[in-house]
Design a protein around this motif. Structure first.
Motif, PDB file in Angstrom:
ATOM      1  N   ASP A  76      10.486   1.442  -8.856  1.00 48.34           N
ATOM      2  CA  ASP A  76      11.097   2.058  -7.686  1.00 48.34           C
ATOM      3  C   ASP A  76      10.857   3.574  -7.728  1.00 48.34           C
ATOM      4  OD1 ASP A  76      12.712   3.086  -5.733  1.00 48.34           O
ATOM      5  OD2 ASP A  76      14.490   1.913  -6.283  1.00 48.34           O
ATOM      6  N   LEU A  77      10.219   4.073  -6.695  1.00 52.14           N
ATOM      7  CA  LEU A  77       9.876   5.500  -6.677  1.00 52.14           C
ATOM      8  C   LEU A  77      11.103   6.397  -6.769  1.00 52.14           C
ATOM      9  CD1 LEU A  77      10.223   7.183  -3.642  1.00 52.14           C
ATOM     10  CD2 LEU A  77       8.699   5.353  -3.008  1.00 52.14           C
ATOM     11  N   GLN A  95      -1.725  13.799   7.293  1.00 48.73           N
ATOM     12  CA  GLN A  95      -2.244  12.423   7.171  1.00 48.73           C
ATOM     13  C   GLN A  95      -3.585  12.380   6.445  1.00 48.73           C
ATOM     14  OE1 GLN A  95      -1.979   9.905  10.673  1.00 48.73           O
ATOM     15  NE2 GLN A  95      -3.896   8.910  10.103  1.00 48.73           N
ATOM     16  N   VAL A  96      -3.640  11.481   5.476  1.00 44.03           N
ATOM     17  CA  VAL A  96      -4.867  11.271   4.695  1.00 44.03           C
ATOM     18  C   VAL A  96      -5.463   9.933   5.115  1.00 44.03           C
ATOM     19  CG1 VAL A  96      -5.746  10.816   2.358  1.00 44.03           C
ATOM     20  CG2 VAL A  96      -4.018  12.597   2.721  1.00 44.03           C
ATOM     21  N   GLN A 154      -7.948   1.882   5.373  1.00 45.46           N
ATOM     22  CA  GLN A 154      -8.050   3.111   6.176  1.00 45.46           C
ATOM     23  C   GLN A 154      -7.488   4.307   5.417  1.00 45.46           C
ATOM     24  OE1 GLN A 154      -6.484   0.320   7.260  1.00 45.46           O
ATOM     25  NE2 GLN A 154      -7.562  -0.403   9.084  1.00 45.46           N
ATOM     26  N   HIS A 155      -6.549   4.074   4.491  1.00 48.40           N
ATOM     27  CA  HIS A 155      -6.030   5.172   3.665  1.00 48.40           C
ATOM     28  C   HIS A 155      -7.031   5.488   2.549  1.00 48.40           C
ATOM     29  CE1 HIS A 155      -2.935   7.872   2.166  1.00 48.40           C
ATOM     30  NE2 HIS A 155      -3.328   7.512   0.957  1.00 48.40           N
ATOM     31  N   GLN A 204      -8.783   7.518   7.232  1.00 49.11           N
ATOM     32  CA  GLN A 204      -9.829   7.392   8.247  1.00 49.11           C
ATOM     33  C   GLN A 204      -9.555   8.243   9.472  1.00 49.11           C
ATOM     34  OE1 GLN A 204     -10.250   3.337   9.611  1.00 49.11           O
ATOM     35  NE2 GLN A 204     -11.491   3.954  11.346  1.00 49.11           N
ATOM     36  N   THR A 205      -8.318   8.220   9.946  1.00 45.05           N
ATOM     37  CA  THR A 205      -7.986   9.004  11.138  1.00 45.05           C
ATOM     38  C   THR A 205      -7.206  10.261  10.760  1.00 45.05           C
ATOM     39  OG1 THR A 205      -6.219   7.365  11.416  1.00 45.05           O
ATOM     40  CG2 THR A 205      -8.075   7.214  12.915  1.00 45.05           C
ATOM     41  N   ARG A 250       5.204   4.975   3.625  1.00 46.42           N
ATOM     42  CA  ARG A 250       6.322   4.424   4.397  1.00 46.42           C
ATOM     43  C   ARG A 250       7.566   4.209   3.534  1.00 46.42           C
ATOM     44  NH1 ARG A 250       5.309   0.866   8.850  1.00 46.42           N
ATOM     45  NH2 ARG A 250       3.446   0.059   7.839  1.00 46.42           N
ATOM     46  N   SER A 286       0.680   1.514   0.126  1.00 41.70           N
ATOM     47  CA  SER A 286       0.159   0.201  -0.270  1.00 41.70           C
ATOM     48  C   SER A 286      -1.320   0.238  -0.643  1.00 41.70           C
ATOM     49  CB  SER A 286       0.372  -0.807   0.872  1.00 41.70           C
ATOM     50  OG  SER A 286      -0.264  -0.350   2.050  1.00 41.70           O
ATOM     51  N   SER A 297       0.663   8.934   4.219  1.00 38.30           N
ATOM     52  CA  SER A 297      -0.055   7.825   4.854  1.00 38.30           C
ATOM     53  C   SER A 297       0.227   7.889   6.352  1.00 38.30           C
ATOM     54  CB  SER A 297       0.437   6.484   4.307  1.00 38.30           C
ATOM     55  OG  SER A 297       1.755   6.233   4.782  1.00 38.30           O
ATOM     56  N   ARG A 298      -0.557   7.143   7.097  1.00 39.96           N
ATOM     57  CA  ARG A 298      -0.337   7.147   8.549  1.00 39.96           C
ATOM     58  C   ARG A 298       1.022   6.543   8.903  1.00 39.96           C
ATOM     59  NH1 ARG A 298      -4.600   5.132  13.107  1.00 39.96           N
ATOM     60  NH2 ARG A 298      -3.097   4.394  14.615  1.00 39.96           N
ATOM     61  N   ASN A 351       4.234   2.331  -7.227  1.00 44.08           N
ATOM     62  CA  ASN A 351       4.562   1.327  -6.218  1.00 44.08           C
ATOM     63  C   ASN A 351       5.398   0.241  -6.889  1.00 44.08           C
ATOM     64  OD1 ASN A 351       4.317  -0.900  -4.240  1.00 44.08           O
ATOM     65  ND2 ASN A 351       2.798   0.445  -3.296  1.00 44.08           N
ATOM     66  N   LYS A 352       6.370  -0.284  -6.148  1.00 46.18           N
ATOM     67  CA  LYS A 352       7.231  -1.296  -6.790  1.00 46.18           C
ATOM     68  C   LYS A 352       6.588  -2.689  -6.785  1.00 46.18           C
ATOM     69  CE  LYS A 352      10.136  -2.524  -2.840  1.00 46.18           C
ATOM     70  NZ  LYS A 352      11.438  -2.438  -2.221  1.00 46.18           N
TER      71      LYS A 352
HETATM   72  P1  FAD Z   1       2.892   0.198   3.802  1.00 47.98           P
HETATM   73  O1  FAD Z   1       1.615  -0.509   3.951  1.00 47.98           O
HETATM   74  O2  FAD Z   1       4.081  -0.351   4.498  1.00 47.98           O
HETATM   75  O3  FAD Z   1       3.151   0.297   2.245  1.00 47.98           O
HETATM   76  C1  FAD Z   1       4.329   0.783   1.689  1.00 47.98           C
HETATM   77  C2  FAD Z   1       4.237   0.511   0.202  1.00 47.98           C
HETATM   78  O4  FAD Z   1       5.378   1.064  -0.457  1.00 47.98           O
HETATM   79  C3  FAD Z   1       4.201  -0.971  -0.185  1.00 47.98           C
HETATM   80  O5  FAD Z   1       3.076  -1.221  -1.020  1.00 47.98           O
HETATM   81  C4  FAD Z   1       5.499  -1.207  -0.948  1.00 47.98           C
HETATM   82  O6  FAD Z   1       5.339  -2.116  -2.037  1.00 47.98           O
HETATM   83  C5  FAD Z   1       5.811   0.159  -1.466  1.00 47.98           C
HETATM   84  N1  FAD Z   1       7.245   0.433  -1.670  1.00 47.98           N
HETATM   85  C6  FAD Z   1       8.280   0.131  -0.846  1.00 47.98           C
HETATM   86  N2  FAD Z   1       9.439   0.590  -1.350  1.00 47.98           N
HETATM   87  C7  FAD Z   1       9.140   1.188  -2.530  1.00 47.98           C
HETATM   88  C8  FAD Z   1       9.890   1.880  -3.533  1.00 47.98           C
HETATM   89  N3  FAD Z   1      11.230   2.047  -3.394  1.00 47.98           N
HETATM   90  N4  FAD Z   1       9.250   2.366  -4.617  1.00 47.98           N
HETATM   91  C9  FAD Z   1       7.911   2.215  -4.776  1.00 47.98           C
HETATM   92  N5  FAD Z   1       7.134   1.586  -3.850  1.00 47.98           N
HETATM   93  C10 FAD Z   1       7.738   1.092  -2.745  1.00 47.98           C
HETATM   94  N6  FAD Z   1      -3.468   4.728   7.358  1.00 47.98           N
HETATM   95  C11 FAD Z   1      -3.550   5.871   6.660  1.00 47.98           C
HETATM   96  O7  FAD Z   1      -2.829   6.086   5.670  1.00 47.98           O
HETATM   97  N7  FAD Z   1      -4.440   6.835   7.056  1.00 47.98           N
HETATM   98  C12 FAD Z   1      -5.271   6.687   8.101  1.00 47.98           C
HETATM   99  O8  FAD Z   1      -6.037   7.595   8.403  1.00 47.98           O
HETATM  100  C13 FAD Z   1      -5.223   5.463   8.835  1.00 47.98           C
HETATM  101  N8  FAD Z   1      -6.038   5.243   9.870  1.00 47.98           N
HETATM  102  C14 FAD Z   1      -5.992   4.032  10.505  1.00 47.98           C
HETATM  103  C15 FAD Z   1      -6.905   3.764  11.537  1.00 47.98           C
HETATM  104  C16 FAD Z   1      -6.898   2.547  12.167  1.00 47.98           C
HETATM  105  C17 FAD Z   1      -7.899   2.274  13.247  1.00 47.98           C
HETATM  106  C18 FAD Z   1      -5.947   1.568  11.788  1.00 47.98           C
HETATM  107  C19 FAD Z   1      -5.942   0.228  12.464  1.00 47.98           C
HETATM  108  C20 FAD Z   1      -5.041   1.830  10.798  1.00 47.98           C
HETATM  109  C21 FAD Z   1      -5.029   3.050  10.146  1.00 47.98           C
HETATM  110  N9  FAD Z   1      -4.136   3.341   9.125  1.00 47.98           N
HETATM  111  C22 FAD Z   1      -4.258   4.505   8.430  1.00 47.98           C
HETATM  112  C23 FAD Z   1      -2.977   2.472   8.849  1.00 47.98           C
HETATM  113  C24 FAD Z   1      -3.174   1.572   7.636  1.00 47.98           C
HETATM  114  O9  FAD Z   1      -3.799   0.360   8.035  1.00 47.98           O
HETATM  115  C25 FAD Z   1      -1.806   1.236   7.000  1.00 47.98           C
HETATM  116  O10 FAD Z   1      -0.985   0.636   7.980  1.00 47.98           O
HETATM  117  C26 FAD Z   1      -1.079   2.420   6.411  1.00 47.98           C
HETATM  118  O11 FAD Z   1      -1.938   3.147   5.561  1.00 47.98           O
HETATM  119  C27 FAD Z   1       0.131   1.935   5.607  1.00 47.98           C
HETATM  120  O12 FAD Z   1       0.861   3.002   5.140  1.00 47.98           O
HETATM  121  P2  FAD Z   1       1.766   2.862   3.844  1.00 47.98           P
HETATM  122  O13 FAD Z   1       0.910   2.453   2.694  1.00 47.98           O
HETATM  123  O14 FAD Z   1       2.567   4.092   3.729  1.00 47.98           O
HETATM  124  O15 FAD Z   1       2.783   1.700   4.286  1.00 47.98           O
END
Ligand code: FAD
Length: 313
Positions: free
Chosen positions: A301-302, A245-246, A268-269, A248-249, A206, A264, A231-232, A283-284
Motif C-alpha cells: 500500500d503506497l 502527464q507522462v 500508453q503510460h 503517449q498523449t 489514480r 498500473s 498518469s493520465r 503498487n499493491k
Molecule cells: P489505473 O490503471 O487505475 O491503475 C492504478 C494502479 O494503482 C493499479 O495498478 C492498482 O493496483 C494500484 N493501486 C491502487 N491502490 C493502491 C495503493 N493504495 N497502493 C499502491 N497501489 C495501489 N495514460 C497515461 O498515463 N498517459 C498517457 O499519455 C495516456 N494516453 C492515452 C492515450 C489513449 C489514446 C488512451 C486510450 C489511453 C491513454 N492513457 C494514458 C490511459 C491509459 O490507458 C490508462 O488508463 C492510464 O495510464 C491508467 O492510469 P493509472 O495507472 O494511474 O490508473
C-alpha cells in the motif's frame, strides 16, 4: 555530404535542451550542422547554440514578429532558409516542433518523418508506431529535403564544445501571416526540476485518490530532488495538472530514475518512459503490468510505503 539545419527551441531567452538533443541526432546522420534561431533579439540564444559541440554555424533572424514562437509566423521563414540547399531540416518532437515542422514540410512540398528515434542512413530512420508497440523503419525520398522531428528522449544532449561556432545574421525578405497573433502564455511556474529534462521523476497514478493525497508525491519528489509526473488517470481525475502527464498523449521523458507510484503500467503510460534508466514501481497488486518493466518493485500500500520511504530518506 549532408547539410543539416536545426531550428532552435527557446523560451524567455534560454535555449531548450531539445536543441542539443537534435544536434546529437544530426551527428548520427553526419555532415555539417547549422542551427537557426528565430527571435526578436536572438543574441543570447544564438550564443548558447554556438557553444554546442558539432555546430558549424548559427544563423539568426531578428524580427519583432518572432518575439513569441508562433508556428504560423515562423514557418515561412524556416522554409525560406531550409530551401537554400539544405539536405535535412530537423526540429525536436516537442509541442514547438510538432506544431512547426508539418507547416514547413507543407510549404516545401515534402513529406515529414516524425519522431526519429534512430538513424539508419542519411534518408533512413527508425520511429515508433502504435503507441510505441512497434518500431518502423522509414525511408525518405532520395532527392528531396528531409524534414524530420527528433524524439528527444532517444538522444542525449550534445555537450558544450571548446570553441564557439560563428553566428551569422540573416535578413529575410519573407512576408509572415498576420492572421495569427500572440495573446498570452499560460504556464505553470514551479521551483521543481522541469519534467522533460529532470534526471529523476516521481509519478503518481489514480491510486492517490485525490489532489490532497497527491501531495505525498510532491513531498517525496522534493526529498529526492525530483520532478513530478502523473498518469493520465490521475490528471483526468484532477489530482495533478495536465502538464505533468507522462505518456503517449503527455510528455515523453528519459530520466535516469523513474518512480511510478500507484500506476498500473498501461501501454500508453509506458510509451512515455521507454528510455528511462532505472524504473521503480510501487503498487499493491503484484500482477500489475508495471512490474514487467520495473527494475525494482515494491508490492504494498503506497500510503504505508511512502511515509516509510520518506523517513528512510
Ligand atoms: P489505473 O490503471 O487505475 O491503475 C492504478 C494502479 O494503482 C493499479 O495498478 C492498482 O493496483 C494500484 N493501486 C491502487 N491502490 C493502491 C495503493 N493504495 N497502493 C499502491 N497501489 C495501489 N495514460 C497515461 O498515463 N498517459 C498517457 O499519455 C495516456 N494516453 C492515452 C492515450 C489513449 C489514446 C488512451 C486510450 C489511453 C491513454 N492513457 C494514458 C490511459 C491509459 O490507458 C490508462 O488508463 C492510464 O495510464 C491508467 O492510469 P493509472 O495507472 O494511474 O490508473
Amino acid at each position: 555530404m549532408s547539410t543539416i539545419l536545426i531550428v532552435a527551441e527557446h523560451l524567455d531567452g534560454k535555449l531548450n535542451t531539445s536543441t542539443a538533443r537534435s544536434v546529437s541526432c544530426a551527428k548520427a546522420i553526419g555532415g555539417s550542422i547549422d542551427v537557426l534561431v528565430l527571435a526578436a533579439d536572438p543574441a543570447g540564444v544564438a550564443a548558447e547554440a554556438a557553444a554546442i559541440e558539432g555546430v558549424a554555424k548559427v544563423l539568426t533572424v531578428a524580427r519583432a514578429e518572432n518575439a513569441h514562437a508562433l508556428a504560423a509566423v515562423l514557418a515561412p521563414q524556416v522554409a525560406a532558409v531550409a530551401g537554400k540547399g539544405y539536405s535535412h531540416l530537423l526540429l525536436p518532437s516537442t509541442t514547438f516542433g510538432k506544431d512547426l515542422a508539418p507547416r514547413v514540410a507543407a510549404l516545401l512540398g515534402v513529406a515529414q518523418v516524425s519522431d526519429i528515434m534512430a538513424v539508419e542512413g542519411v534518408q533512413t530512420f527508425k520511429r515508433p508506431i502504435y503507441a510505441g508497440n512497434a518500431i518502423v523503419t522509414v525511408e525518405a525520398p532520395a532527392d528531396a529535403l528531409v524534414v524530420g522531428t527528433v524524439r528527444t528522449a532517444s538522444y542525449p544532449a550534445a555537450a558544450r564544445g571548446s570553441a564557439a561556432a560563428p553566428v551569422e545574421t540573416l535578413s529575410l525578405d519573407v512576408a509572415v501571416p498576420a492572421h495569427t497573433r500572440f495573446v498570452g502564455l499560460a504556464q505553470g511556474k514551479t521551483d521543481r526540476p522541469d519534467l522533460q529534462g529532470a534526471a529523476k521523476v516521481v509519478s503518481g497514478g489514480r491510486a492517490l485518490g485525490s489532489a490532497e493525497q497527491f501531495e505525498i508525491i510532491y513531498a517525496l519528489a522534493d526529498k529526492l530532488g525530483a520532478a513530478v509526473g502523473a498518469s493520465r488517470a490521475a490528471v483526468d481525475a484532477g489530482y495533478a495538472p495536465n502538464d505533468l502527464q507522462v505518456g503517449q498523449t503527455g510528455k515523453i521523458i528519459a530520466p535516469e530514475l523513474y518512480v511510478a507510484i500507484g500506476i498500473s503500467g498501461a501501454i500508453q503510460h509506458l510509451t512515455g518512459i521507454k528510455d528511462a534508466g532505472t524504473i521503480v514501481a510501487i503498487n499493491k497488486d503484484a500482477d500489475a503490468p508495471i512490474f514487467e518493466i520495473a527494475d525494482f518493485g515494491l508490492v504494498g500500500d503506497l500510503f504505508k510505503i511512502i511515509p516509510e520511504l520518506e523517513q528512510a530518506l
